[in-house]
Design an enzyme around this catalytic site. Structure first.
Site, PDB file in Angstrom:
ATOM      1  N   GLY A  40       0.830  -1.197   0.000  1.00 48.78           N
ATOM      2  CA  GLY A  40       0.000   0.000   0.000  1.00 48.78           C
ATOM      3  C   GLY A  40       0.864   1.247   0.000  1.00 48.78           C
ATOM      4  O   GLY A  40       1.920   1.302   0.633  1.00 48.78           O
ATOM      5  N   LEU A  43      -1.740   7.087   2.473  1.00 49.78           N
ATOM      6  CA  LEU A  43      -1.100   7.862   3.534  1.00 49.78           C
ATOM      7  C   LEU A  43      -0.382   6.937   4.503  1.00 49.78           C
ATOM      8  O   LEU A  43       0.735   7.223   4.946  1.00 49.78           O
ATOM      9  CB  LEU A  43      -2.144   8.689   4.279  1.00 49.78           C
ATOM     10  CG  LEU A  43      -2.755   9.826   3.476  1.00 49.78           C
ATOM     11  CD1 LEU A  43      -3.643  10.674   4.373  1.00 49.78           C
ATOM     12  CD2 LEU A  43      -1.685  10.698   2.852  1.00 49.78           C
ATOM     13  N   ALA A  44      -0.997   5.821   4.831  1.00 47.85           N
ATOM     14  CA  ALA A  44      -0.401   4.934   5.833  1.00 47.85           C
ATOM     15  C   ALA A  44       0.824   4.213   5.266  1.00 47.85           C
ATOM     16  O   ALA A  44       1.933   4.329   5.795  1.00 47.85           O
ATOM     17  CB  ALA A  44      -1.449   3.938   6.331  1.00 47.85           C
ATOM     18  N   GLY A  45       0.630   3.473   4.179  1.00 50.58           N
ATOM     19  CA  GLY A  45       1.725   2.676   3.632  1.00 50.58           C
ATOM     20  C   GLY A  45       2.856   3.539   3.084  1.00 50.58           C
ATOM     21  O   GLY A  45       4.040   3.268   3.324  1.00 50.58           O
ATOM     22  N   HIS A 266     -21.977   7.738   5.232  1.00 48.70           N
ATOM     23  CA  HIS A 266     -21.758   9.184   5.242  1.00 48.70           C
ATOM     24  C   HIS A 266     -23.031   9.892   4.820  1.00 48.70           C
ATOM     25  O   HIS A 266     -23.634   9.538   3.812  1.00 48.70           O
ATOM     26  CB  HIS A 266     -20.610   9.517   4.283  1.00 48.70           C
ATOM     27  CG  HIS A 266     -20.050  10.873   4.486  1.00 48.70           C
ATOM     28  ND1 HIS A 266     -20.773  12.007   4.237  1.00 48.70           N
ATOM     29  CD2 HIS A 266     -18.850  11.295   4.931  1.00 48.70           C
ATOM     30  CE1 HIS A 266     -20.028  13.070   4.522  1.00 48.70           C
ATOM     31  NE2 HIS A 266     -18.864  12.666   4.948  1.00 48.70           N
ATOM     32  N   SER A 284     -18.121  16.483   0.639  1.00 52.59           N
ATOM     33  CA  SER A 284     -17.414  16.547   1.924  1.00 52.59           C
ATOM     34  C   SER A 284     -18.255  17.067   3.077  1.00 52.59           C
ATOM     35  O   SER A 284     -19.057  17.991   2.935  1.00 52.59           O
ATOM     36  CB  SER A 284     -16.202  17.450   1.776  1.00 52.59           C
ATOM     37  OG  SER A 284     -15.683  17.755   3.048  1.00 52.59           O
ATOM     38  N   ARG A 330     -21.423  11.745  11.852  1.00 51.06           N
ATOM     39  CA  ARG A 330     -21.990  11.170  10.627  1.00 51.06           C
ATOM     40  C   ARG A 330     -23.100  10.165  10.877  1.00 51.06           C
ATOM     41  O   ARG A 330     -24.102  10.142  10.161  1.00 51.06           O
ATOM     42  CB  ARG A 330     -20.884  10.488   9.847  1.00 51.06           C
ATOM     43  CG  ARG A 330     -19.909  11.504   9.346  1.00 51.06           C
ATOM     44  CD  ARG A 330     -18.716  10.881   8.717  1.00 51.06           C
ATOM     45  NE  ARG A 330     -17.875  11.956   8.201  1.00 51.06           N
ATOM     46  CZ  ARG A 330     -16.684  11.789   7.681  1.00 51.06           C
ATOM     47  NH1 ARG A 330     -16.163  10.572   7.595  1.00 51.06           N
ATOM     48  NH2 ARG A 330     -16.007  12.801   7.239  1.00 51.06           N
ATOM     49  N   ARG A 435     -16.334   6.800  12.948  1.00 50.51           N
ATOM     50  CA  ARG A 435     -15.172   7.680  12.807  1.00 50.51           C
ATOM     51  C   ARG A 435     -15.622   9.119  12.645  1.00 50.51           C
ATOM     52  O   ARG A 435     -16.521   9.406  11.864  1.00 50.51           O
ATOM     53  CB  ARG A 435     -14.346   7.268  11.596  1.00 50.51           C
ATOM     54  CG  ARG A 435     -13.173   8.192  11.345  1.00 50.51           C
ATOM     55  CD  ARG A 435     -12.319   7.704  10.215  1.00 50.51           C
ATOM     56  NE  ARG A 435     -12.948   7.815   8.912  1.00 50.51           N
ATOM     57  CZ  ARG A 435     -13.007   8.946   8.206  1.00 50.51           C
ATOM     58  NH1 ARG A 435     -12.532  10.071   8.709  1.00 50.51           N
ATOM     59  NH2 ARG A 435     -13.568   8.959   7.019  1.00 50.51           N
TER      60      ARG A 435
HETATM   61  C1  LIG Z   1     -14.139  10.253  -0.887  1.00 49.40           C
HETATM   62  C2  LIG Z   1     -13.429  10.147   0.423  1.00 49.40           C
HETATM   63  C3  LIG Z   1     -13.211  11.281   1.190  1.00 49.40           C
HETATM   64  C4  LIG Z   1     -12.554  11.214   2.407  1.00 49.40           C
HETATM   65  N1  LIG Z   1     -12.355  12.363   3.124  1.00 49.40           N
HETATM   66  C5  LIG Z   1     -11.659  12.304   4.285  1.00 49.40           C
HETATM   67  C6  LIG Z   1     -11.364  13.493   5.015  1.00 49.40           C
HETATM   68  O1  LIG Z   1     -11.715  14.597   4.624  1.00 49.40           O
HETATM   69  N2  LIG Z   1     -10.668  13.380   6.159  1.00 49.40           N
HETATM   70  C7  LIG Z   1     -10.234  12.183   6.635  1.00 49.40           C
HETATM   71  O2  LIG Z   1      -9.582  12.147   7.666  1.00 49.40           O
HETATM   72  N3  LIG Z   1     -10.488  11.039   5.946  1.00 49.40           N
HETATM   73  C8  LIG Z   1     -11.183  11.070   4.792  1.00 49.40           C
HETATM   74  N4  LIG Z   1     -11.437   9.910   4.100  1.00 49.40           N
HETATM   75  C9  LIG Z   1     -10.890   8.641   4.598  1.00 49.40           C
HETATM   76  C10 LIG Z   1      -9.428   8.521   4.256  1.00 49.40           C
HETATM   77  O3  LIG Z   1      -9.187   9.086   2.993  1.00 49.40           O
HETATM   78  C11 LIG Z   1      -8.949   7.078   4.198  1.00 49.40           C
HETATM   79  O4  LIG Z   1      -9.428   6.378   5.286  1.00 49.40           O
HETATM   80  C12 LIG Z   1      -7.442   7.013   4.240  1.00 49.40           C
HETATM   81  O5  LIG Z   1      -6.900   7.863   3.263  1.00 49.40           O
HETATM   82  C13 LIG Z   1      -6.952   5.592   4.047  1.00 49.40           C
HETATM   83  O6  LIG Z   1      -5.569   5.603   3.823  1.00 49.40           O
HETATM   84  P1  LIG Z   1      -4.784   4.247   3.689  1.00 49.40           P
HETATM   85  O7  LIG Z   1      -3.362   4.615   3.469  1.00 49.40           O
HETATM   86  O8  LIG Z   1      -5.072   3.375   4.834  1.00 49.40           O
HETATM   87  O9  LIG Z   1      -5.388   3.509   2.412  1.00 49.40           O
HETATM   88  P2  LIG Z   1      -5.490   3.928   0.868  1.00 49.40           P
HETATM   89  O10 LIG Z   1      -5.134   5.322   0.621  1.00 49.40           O
HETATM   90  O11 LIG Z   1      -6.785   3.414   0.399  1.00 49.40           O
HETATM   91  O12 LIG Z   1      -4.335   3.084   0.199  1.00 49.40           O
HETATM   92  C14 LIG Z   1      -4.418   1.722  -0.003  1.00 49.40           C
HETATM   93  C15 LIG Z   1      -3.178   1.296  -0.741  1.00 49.40           C
HETATM   94  O13 LIG Z   1      -3.064  -0.114  -0.711  1.00 49.40           O
HETATM   95  C16 LIG Z   1      -2.881  -0.629  -2.016  1.00 49.40           C
HETATM   96  N5  LIG Z   1      -3.506  -1.942  -2.032  1.00 49.40           N
HETATM   97  C17 LIG Z   1      -4.758  -2.279  -1.623  1.00 49.40           C
HETATM   98  N6  LIG Z   1      -4.945  -3.598  -1.744  1.00 49.40           N
HETATM   99  C18 LIG Z   1      -3.799  -4.108  -2.233  1.00 49.40           C
HETATM  100  C19 LIG Z   1      -3.388  -5.408  -2.589  1.00 49.40           C
HETATM  101  N7  LIG Z   1      -4.183  -6.462  -2.423  1.00 49.40           N
HETATM  102  N8  LIG Z   1      -2.147  -5.552  -3.121  1.00 49.40           N
HETATM  103  C20 LIG Z   1      -1.317  -4.491  -3.290  1.00 49.40           C
HETATM  104  N9  LIG Z   1      -1.656  -3.249  -2.936  1.00 49.40           N
HETATM  105  C21 LIG Z   1      -2.883  -3.063  -2.425  1.00 49.40           C
HETATM  106  C22 LIG Z   1      -3.523   0.386  -2.917  1.00 49.40           C
HETATM  107  O14 LIG Z   1      -2.982   0.280  -4.193  1.00 49.40           O
HETATM  108  C23 LIG Z   1      -3.144   1.677  -2.211  1.00 49.40           C
HETATM  109  O15 LIG Z   1      -1.828   2.038  -2.563  1.00 49.40           O
HETATM  110  C24 LIG Z   1     -12.103   9.968   2.879  1.00 49.40           C
HETATM  111  C25 LIG Z   1     -12.302   8.827   2.128  1.00 49.40           C
HETATM  112  C26 LIG Z   1     -12.965   8.900   0.910  1.00 49.40           C
HETATM  113  C27 LIG Z   1     -13.185   7.652   0.143  1.00 49.40           C
END
Ligand SMILES: Cc1cc2nc3c(=O)[nH]c(=O)nc-3n(C[C@H](O)[C@H](O)[C@H](O)COP(=O)(O)OP(=O)(O)OC[C@H]3O[C@@H](n4cnc5c(N)ncnc54)[C@H](O)[C@@H]3O)c2cc1C
Ligand code: SF4
Ligand code: FES
Lengths: 637, 255
Positions: A40, A43-45, A266, A284, A330, A435
């Protein structure tokens, strides 16, 4: 299964500092000897990979998209919380902690949430240092806005594209490390299995999405940061590649899955149109700073909005929750929208919508001010709905947007499988049963920039891991199993497309495990899901070849996992006979139709353990102990 | 606009994985709601092809809300279609008329190889960013976020560049397949902010060199990039890039 949260003892405020001090450290020269797989680039990975590489670890980073910059974090709109107290409205770390744990309806771990609140300010500082252009006041200092569930303005934002800007900041850091050789980047890969050797996670099996080749990768530890499983509902605000597959593979390899039934609906999404629709679009939560939500007072009133006079409108959130108004959390806002529509007061062609109205804000501040704050959101709405929201109130309805459940992790963010860690949206850790807005971005960056890089050192420093490479039997076995599964899928040649079956699954999930759930419905849902799973394995049609760029096959194996996982979600919802946050059991509500918790029987994390193919999963409980906050019935009146 | 259902004839570029040549195939898109997006229309066509046992058309996409930059095709000769300021995933079928013939082709450029059908390899963009499109900062050592004030106007300008989604339409639209708009947007974003200044010269040189070595062409002021950009990135960003690059060249310490 043993669930040890590993939360350190002692006063809440000092736990994390003491814990970091006590953690065994890997000295800089030795870090180079360790390889870590990060799945991933959200933001996290992305932040974890970049930071670990900066510390000296050798990192292999994987993502599905063609480049790390497209992880779905990019789509986050509204903002990210911190306790800077820049507006001087009395905010503090404790306040952020308190709002977040209360917002989660007291179903998260105190120590984790406190650490999150503690890290929040450093996240903002680091993001700014890496070039994130958060909005500024005319004086040059940062601007903040309000989000649901808080009475202070603590949300940092970059127009309506906060996630994009944060992710591009992370992508910059990650790119730097790729350029320096600290991170080996593998884009267009799908992680489909976790390889376990001597009880520890030692690698992954993935499919190269371009060539279809199955690849093996080994490491000393594996980190999953694969985001949420929202697309089990088919329609959600998640990206089209969102999946549960990596976490589901981990589950089958001994990593318990926690609270799958905690899903977030939401309140403000663009309404559903035809059955060809592929995803839903969020408007949003930040819009609720200026937009007012209302429906007509009378059921069946189908006059156009401007013809309905003030005194015949019901601003139901402002009426019922005067102290939070339109900025209630929410879960509360969504349930109230559903109630209004159930009473026949919904608007639009389908009656499944409520108004989000900016007339007053535009009159007060002028169209330019509103455009500067939300321009891109208004434009997106206009493009999709073909209606100008500067002139006509938006029509919105609740939709699946986020999942609080995820892989169980301890205080180190390690799963119940040694050496396997889980971060960000993919884990269950910080948001309890609901959340609050602007806290997922915060969690992803906290986990990746400021938690995992330390705790993984504590793990690596205390293990004596033997050398393992990809010729190990465990890799072979894993690969063989995966190939069998893919071949099976390719050879069904049935009559239904993957999307068609996925839509049906989504329909059951929404119908039986959506905004309101009950015993009979959940039981029926479980049956339907399991029947659909059988049909899938008899009747799905996956065209092309597995050794090719094959998007149908990708969707197919993701759906196969969702069809198993959906049942676990429903089972978890059935077992949790209380309402809390986003999980609303109709049997458990107050007289005013608010969610009613049952702290005596359900103040725990439900961590599901895989029991083997076709066997009922085992429920393990981690009791939640509250030392600092008092559990109360959540009220936003 | 009232929802209508329309029929289209699609002329779609099909190219097998690993092959250098492809060809246009003709498909019918039947009964398409004018409220559907262009990608949803392709979903419908693909489901139809699957049922007929024909391999669906491969195309890139993810967010489907105009922000991830993953989608992108040339529709009737325009990158992302003719509508201004719109990604393909946000292009809706109400822009088409019943009976239209629509040509659908991949982004083409020397630096973007076709992977399959409408999918191209844009990893050259990543290489440019890896060369210097960032600010060096360790997690943990940053000063308070309010320590460096940035005027409202400067922040807005930086944000205008930062909005680039890395889709590659600018390259596909440019007769020289130049990446100057993409690079200019990133250079502007970082060079305008005080925290981006220390590395500004080094960054400009490294990114421009990598851009050249990846096979992107030169800019000859055609402005096609600006016209096709779904995020309305302006060519003033290219002017800023040129200034940064020139002053970096003058300041020899950065070379
Ligand atoms: C439309 C929308 C608006 C949002 N607005 C807000 C906000 O205003 N404020 C807030 O705090 N949060 C918000 N969120 C929530 C927040 O964006 C997400 O919870 C957060 O960004 C998740 O980050 P993440 O790094 O965990 O995962 P993601 O950003 O989803 O990244 C997942 C990563 O894992 C990879 N991956 C997944 N499965 C596999 C696999 N099997 N093999 C290889 N790679 C894989 C993907 O390619 C990607 O790189 C929003 C979410 C959405 C959908
Ligand atoms: S400058 Fe515009 S067209 Fe070019 S990559 Fe960025 S967003 Fe796409
Ligand atoms: S699919 Fe993300 S921009 Fe179009």
């Amino acid at each position: 299964m043993q669930l040890n949260s590993n939360v350190p003892s002692g006063p809440l405020e000092g736990k994390w500092d003491r814990y970091k001090f006590d953690l065994k450290k890997v000295n800089p020269a030795n870090k180079r000897k360790f390889e870590v797989i990060v799945v991933g680039t959200g933001l996290a990975g992305g932040s974890a990979a970049a930071t670990m590489a900066d510390l000296g670890y050798h990192v292999k980073n994987f993502c599905i998209q063609d480049t790390p910059r497209r992880a779905h974090s990019i789509a986050a709109q509204g903002g990210i919380n911190a306790a800077k107290n820049y507006p001087g409205d009395g905010d503090s770390v404790y306040n952020l902690f308190y709002d977040t744990i209360k917002g989660g309806d007291y179903r998260a771990r105190e120590a984790n949430v406190y650490r999150l609140a503690q890290n929040a300010n450093a996240i903002i500082d680091h993001c700014v240092a890496t070039g994130v252009p958060f909005a500024r006041e005319y004086g040059g200092l940062h601007a903040n806005r309000s989000f649901g569930g808080a009475q202070v303005s603590r949300t940092f934002y970059a127009r309506g594209q906060t996630g994009q800007q944060l992710l591009l900041g992370v992508y910059g850091q990650l790119s730097r490390q790729i350029g320096l050789g600290g991170v080996e980047m593998y884009a267009r890969r799908d992680i489909l299995d976790i390889v376990i050797v001597d009880g520890c996670a030692r690698g992954v099996i993935c499919r190269n999405l371009v060539t279809g080749e199955i690849e093996r990768h080994s490491a000393h530890a594996v980190v999953l940061a694969t985001g949420g499983y929202d697309n089990v509902y088919f329609l959600s605000t998640s990206g089209m590649h969102s999946n549960v597959s990596a976490c589901w593979a981990a589950y089958k390899k001994g990593a318990a899955f926690a609270n799958p039934c905690y899903t977030q609906i939401h309140p403000t999404c663009i309404t559903v149109h035809g059955d060809y629709q592929s995803k839903l679009t969020l408007m949003s939560e930040s819009l609720r700073n200026d937009g007012r939500i209302w429906v007509p007072k009378k059921a069946g009133d189908n006059r156009s909005p401007e013809q309905i006079p003030e005194n015949e409108r019901d601003y139901y959130l402002e009426r019922k929750y005067p102290s939070f108004g339109n900025l209630v959390p929410r879960d509360v806002a969504s349930r109230n929208a559903k109630m209004a529509c159930d009473e026949g007061r919904g608007v639009g062609n389908t009656g499944l919508a409520v108004y989000l109205d900016f007339t007053e804000a535009i009159q007060r501040d002028g169209e330019d001010v509103i455009r500067a704050k939300y321009g891109n959101l208004f434009q997106m709405y206009d493009k999709i709905q073909d209606e100008d929201p500067y002139k006509v109130p938006m029509k919105i309805y609740p939709a699946i947007h986020y999942v609080m459940g995820g892989t169980w992790v301890d205080y180190n963010l390690m799963t119940t499988r040694n050496g396997l860690f889980c971060l960000g949206g993919a884990n269950f850790s910080d948001h309890g049963a609901n959340r609050l807005g602007a806290s997922a971005l915060m969690q992803g960056l906290s986990d990746g920039y400021f938690v995992l890089p330390y705790t993984i050192g504590g793990y690596l420093a205390t293990q004596s891991l033997t050398d393992v490479d990809t010729s190990h039997q465990a890799f072979k076995d894993s690969e063989t199993q995966l190939n069998e599964k893919l071949n099976k899928l390719m050879n069904i040649n049935g009559k239904r497309t993957v999307d068609d079956i996925h839509k049906e699954l989504g329909h059951y999930m929404w119908e039986y495990c959506g905004m309101a759930r009950n015993d009979a419905g959940l039981k029926e849902g479980i049956q339907k899901i399991s029947a659909l799973r059988e049909e899938f394995w008899q009747n799905v049609n996956v065209t092309g070849s597995s050794k090719d760029f094959n998007q149908t096959l990708e969707k197919g194996y993701r759906l196969a996992d969702y069809l198993e996982f959906g049942e676990l979600l429903a089972r978890d919802a059935l077992t949790r006979e209380e309402s809390c946050g986003g999980h609303f059991r109709e049997e458990s509500q107050t007289e005013e139709n608010e969610a009613k918790r049952d702290d005596e029987n359900f103040c725990h994390v439900a961590a599901w353990e895989y029991a083997g193919e076709g066997k009922t999963p085992i429920l393990n409980k981690e009791p939640l102990v509250f030392e600092s906050v008092k559990l109360t019935q959540r009220s936003y009146k | 606009m009232e929802e209508k259902f329309i029929n289209l004839t699609l002329k779609v570029w099909r190219q097998k994985l690993g092959e250098k040549k492809g060809k246009i195939e003709t498909y019918q898109a039947k009964n398409i709601s004018t409220d559907a997006s262009f990608l949803e229309m392709l979903d419908i066509v693909n489901d139809d092809l699957t049922i007929k046992g024909i391999e669906p058309i491969a195309f890139d996409h993810d967010c489907r809300e105009g922000i991830c930059g993953m989608c992108g095709q040339v529709v009737n000769g325009y990158a992302h279609g003719e509508e201004k300021g719109t990604t393909l995933c946000q292009l809706h079928m109400r822009r088409f008329k019943d009976g239209d013939t629509v040509f659908v082709e991949p982004f083409r450029a020397k630096a973007f190889k076709v992977v399959k059908d409408l999918v191209v390899d844009r990893s050259a963009f990543d290489k440019i960013i890896q060369a210097g499109g960032y600010i060096t900062a360790k997690a943990g050592g940053a000063p308070d976020a309010n320590n460096l004030p940035v005027t409202y106007e400067t922040c807005e300008l930086a944000m205008n560049g930062a909005e680039c989604i890395g889709c590659g339409a600018c390259v596909a639209a440019c007769p020289n397949a130049s990446a100057m708009l993409f690079v200019g947007a990133k250079i502007s974003h970082l060079a305008l902010l005080p925290q981006g200044r220390p590395e500004a010269a080094k960054r400009a040189l490294a990114m421009v060199r990598t851009m050249d070595s990846c096979g992107f062409g030169n800019c000859s002021n055609e402005r096609e990039c600006e016209a096709s950009c779904p995020k309305n990135i302006e060519i003033t960003n290219i002017a800023r890039l040129n200034r940064e690059f020139l002053s970096a060249g003058v300041c020899s310490t950065a070379m």
